[in-house]
Design an enzyme around this catalytic site. Sequence first.
Site, PDB file in Angstrom:
ATOM      1  NE  ARG A  87       2.488  18.192  38.351  1.00 34.95           N
ATOM      2  CZ  ARG A  87       3.036  17.803  39.739  1.00 34.95           C
ATOM      3  NH1 ARG A  87       2.032  17.047  40.415  1.00 34.95           N
ATOM      4  NH2 ARG A  87       4.114  18.384  40.253  1.00 34.95           N
TER       5      ARG A  87
ATOM      6  CG  HIS B  81      -4.090  19.396  43.873  1.00 34.78           C
ATOM      7  ND1 HIS B  81      -3.850  20.131  42.795  1.00 34.78           N
ATOM      8  CD2 HIS B  81      -2.792  18.873  44.209  1.00 34.78           C
ATOM      9  CE1 HIS B  81      -2.634  19.691  42.621  1.00 34.78           C
ATOM     10  NE2 HIS B  81      -1.697  19.271  43.320  1.00 34.78           N
TER      11      HIS B  81
END
Length: 317
Positions: free
Chosen positions: A232, A280
């Site tokens: 994350r 991502h």
Amino acid sequence: MSRKPLIPVVALSEVFDLATIFADDGRSGLQILRPEQIDDPAAVEFALAWRPADDAFDAFPNIRLVSSIAAGVDSIIACPSLPETAVVSRIRDEAQAQMMAGFAAWNVVWHHRRIGDYVKNQTTRTWERSFRPALPGQVTVGVLGFGLMGRMCARAIAAMGYRVLAARRSTGAAEVEPGVEVISGPAALTEVAAQAQILVNVLPLTEETRDFLNRDFFARMPEGASLVQIGRGEHLVEADFLEALDQGRIASATVDVFRQEPLSPDHPFWARPEILITPHKASDSTRDEILRQLAENCIAISEGRAPPGAVDLTAGY
């Protein structure tokens, strides 16, 4: 024969139009709706969410289930308006975990074999063969996190012959993966980091893991180590990371997740040749699989059963 009525699900996100992304012909048994399309908000029991607004749930006080569109649920759990009694679920997808494992394994080879140097040399038409990498068995790769994603990553990396250490917070019995040594307990992250020449982070975001990739953590790693950051964005203290690169503590890195996405054009990471930036995209579940799991969880809640994708709100995963 008449079809069963579709189950209404409210789509709540500040960044995506989930109602459009997950619209289908009713095969899932669900009807994904924007908040403004719902006539009676008090009757809605199910939500599909990703980074919801702080007040997203205020209009829907009877929500019983909130399903994330991915493995991460931190933005949902942190939402101030999330009803206290709501169950939060996440996507658990073997195929997505395989994609993550392939991405992690590819990046281990990228950093171990210094493939970036060859890419750079190609732009200058330079033939350079002097670098002699260590054998895979002489390279220790650490994997932080040993849930579904972590196990898949560790398995793929070990299959290529690397020495793999995996860190897990829980102290109970861990699933056995051939070629993977599992270290458990509160100090597992730093114990693995201290030995890892290449470190792969696939941890979930919790209050314990927020900002843990910081100056003190990097100081424990071997000089010249590599980082593969696919957990994350909030795990990484960016100023400390840049300092570690300047000092040579971290020699190279792949960063796929960021505190602010998309990454702004003036972000300092873009100017660092040591960093491979990906947007991502380490892994994705499919739209159909997300709808399938959402329907499965909605039915479980309706029948008074715990949904298969339910997360522990106190643990954050």
